[in-house]
Design a protein around this motif. Sequence first.
Motif, short mmCIF file in Angstrom:
data_model
loop_
_atom_site.label_atom_id
_atom_site.label_comp_id
_atom_site.label_asym_id
_atom_site.label_seq_id
_atom_site.Cartn_x
_atom_site.Cartn_y
_atom_site.Cartn_z
N GLU A 123 49.41 -26.35 80.18
CA GLU A 123 50.42 -27.46 79.90
C GLU A 123 51.68 -26.63 79.37
N ALA A 124 51.43 -25.63 78.76
CA ALA A 124 52.73 -25.07 77.89
C ALA A 124 53.37 -24.35 78.83
N GLU A 125 52.70 -23.92 80.04
CA GLU A 125 53.74 -23.16 81.07
C GLU A 125 54.16 -24.29 82.03
N ARG A 126 53.96 -25.25 82.18
CA ARG A 126 54.52 -26.19 82.87
C ARG A 126 55.80 -26.66 82.70
N THR A 127 56.87 -26.62 83.74
CA THR A 127 58.23 -27.18 83.66
C THR A 127 58.40 -28.28 84.51
N VAL A 128 58.82 -29.34 83.97
CA VAL A 128 59.02 -30.74 84.54
C VAL A 128 60.49 -30.57 85.13
N PRO A 129 60.99 -30.58 86.36
CA PRO A 129 62.46 -30.91 86.51
C PRO A 129 63.06 -32.22 86.22
N GLU A 130 64.18 -32.27 85.58
CA GLU A 130 64.94 -33.35 85.31
C GLU A 130 64.68 -34.48 86.45
N ARG A 131 65.12 -33.86 87.61
CA ARG A 131 65.09 -34.80 88.81
C ARG A 131 63.85 -35.74 88.91
N ALA A 132 62.61 -34.99 88.63
CA ALA A 132 61.23 -35.43 88.58
C ALA A 132 61.05 -36.83 87.45
N VAL A 133 61.59 -36.51 86.56
CA VAL A 133 61.64 -37.37 85.42
C VAL A 133 62.63 -38.74 85.68
N ARG A 134 63.58 -38.49 86.29
CA ARG A 134 64.42 -39.67 86.65
C ARG A 134 63.71 -40.57 87.75
N ASP A 135 63.26 -39.57 88.74
CA ASP A 135 62.58 -40.35 89.85
C ASP A 135 61.45 -41.11 89.08
N TYR A 136 60.60 -40.71 88.28
CA TYR A 136 59.28 -41.14 87.87
C TYR A 136 59.92 -42.65 87.12
N TYR A 137 60.90 -42.56 86.17
CA TYR A 137 61.64 -43.47 85.33
C TYR A 137 62.03 -44.77 86.57
N ARG A 177 56.35 -35.59 78.75
CA ARG A 177 55.03 -35.09 78.40
C ARG A 177 53.80 -35.63 79.40
N GLU A 178 54.03 -36.77 80.16
CA GLU A 178 52.94 -37.35 80.90
C GLU A 178 52.86 -36.50 82.11
N LEU A 179 54.22 -35.99 82.69
CA LEU A 179 54.33 -35.48 83.87
C LEU A 179 53.63 -33.87 83.79
N ARG A 180 54.13 -33.34 82.70
CA ARG A 180 53.57 -32.09 82.21
C ARG A 180 51.98 -32.01 82.27
N ARG A 181 51.60 -33.26 81.43
CA ARG A 181 50.06 -33.16 81.52
C ARG A 181 49.36 -33.23 83.02
N ALA A 184 49.46 -29.81 84.30
CA ALA A 184 48.58 -29.09 84.03
C ALA A 184 47.28 -29.26 84.59
N ARG A 185 46.83 -30.52 84.73
CA ARG A 185 45.48 -30.83 85.21
C ARG A 185 45.44 -30.49 86.38
N GLN A 186 46.48 -30.56 87.24
CA GLN A 186 46.46 -30.04 88.69
C GLN A 186 45.99 -28.51 88.69
N ALA A 187 46.94 -27.86 87.73
CA ALA A 187 46.69 -26.41 87.75
C ALA A 187 45.37 -26.19 87.19
N PHE A 188 44.59 -26.74 86.41
CA PHE A 188 43.34 -26.58 85.95
C PHE A 188 42.49 -26.80 87.29
N PHE A 189 42.60 -27.75 88.03
CA PHE A 189 41.67 -27.85 89.09
C PHE A 189 42.05 -26.95 90.11
N ASP A 190 43.14 -26.27 90.36
CA ASP A 190 43.49 -25.20 91.27
C ASP A 190 42.75 -23.97 90.97
N TRP A 191 42.71 -23.71 89.49
CA TRP A 191 42.21 -22.57 88.68
C TRP A 191 40.75 -22.72 89.12
N LEU A 192 40.17 -23.73 88.60
CA LEU A 192 38.78 -24.01 88.77
C LEU A 192 38.33 -23.87 90.30
#
Length: 220
Positions: A123-137, A177-181, A184-192
């Motif tokens: 999760e700490a490694e994820r970067t959420v683009p501003e465009r993705a945040v605005r799109d979600y909003y 925070r929600e998008l980064r989480r 991170a969960r998707q990255a966890f599944f990919d790792w697993l």
Amino acid sequence: MSGANRGNGRNGRSGHAAVVGGDEVPVGRVDALLAAVPARDRETRPEALARAERRRRRWATQVVVVDELARRACAERGLAPPPQVSPARVLGVSGTDVADLGSIVAVALAHSPAARALLSALEAERTVPERAVRDYYARNRDRFLTPDALRRGVDPYYVLQPSDVLPYDEVREGVVRELRRALARQAFFDWLDRARSCVEYAPGHEHPGDPGHPDHEHRH
């Protein structure tokens, strides 16, 4: 150091449930988890109960394997090994987490400090683009209605007035925070998915969805 052991298992049982990267994971670790997590099946017929317990053992093996893989991943990343919690003190698992993650990963994260540490690192490694945040909003205005709009029963899927929606700047950090989480969960599944390639299961401990078994089921 890896949590796997060679030779006898714990709790008086011998043998292994799986082999991870050449190291045996003792059956005792699976037994301990089974003792800590109540059965959800309510079978009474002997043959149905035996089948349910076989499925539960394979499910518990998956949880223990995730823990073992996460311990190794933490070591590879140089993360401080988290203290291991007794299976008898497995954290609570919410129905929402089971729905979002599947029961295996949800319980693994509750059971395994290493899995939680790895997820936090991802999760700490994820970067959420501003465009993705605005799109979600913009696409989820129903989640950002003001208390007054909620009291008035405003339909979020109809035309909204600007005053009916919380300002972007007020909710932005929560969305990030929600998008980064989620990332991170998707990255966890990919790792697993990748990490499981080194796992070999002992008979009776295969994946609960393994179609090679007549009583298989998919219980992620």
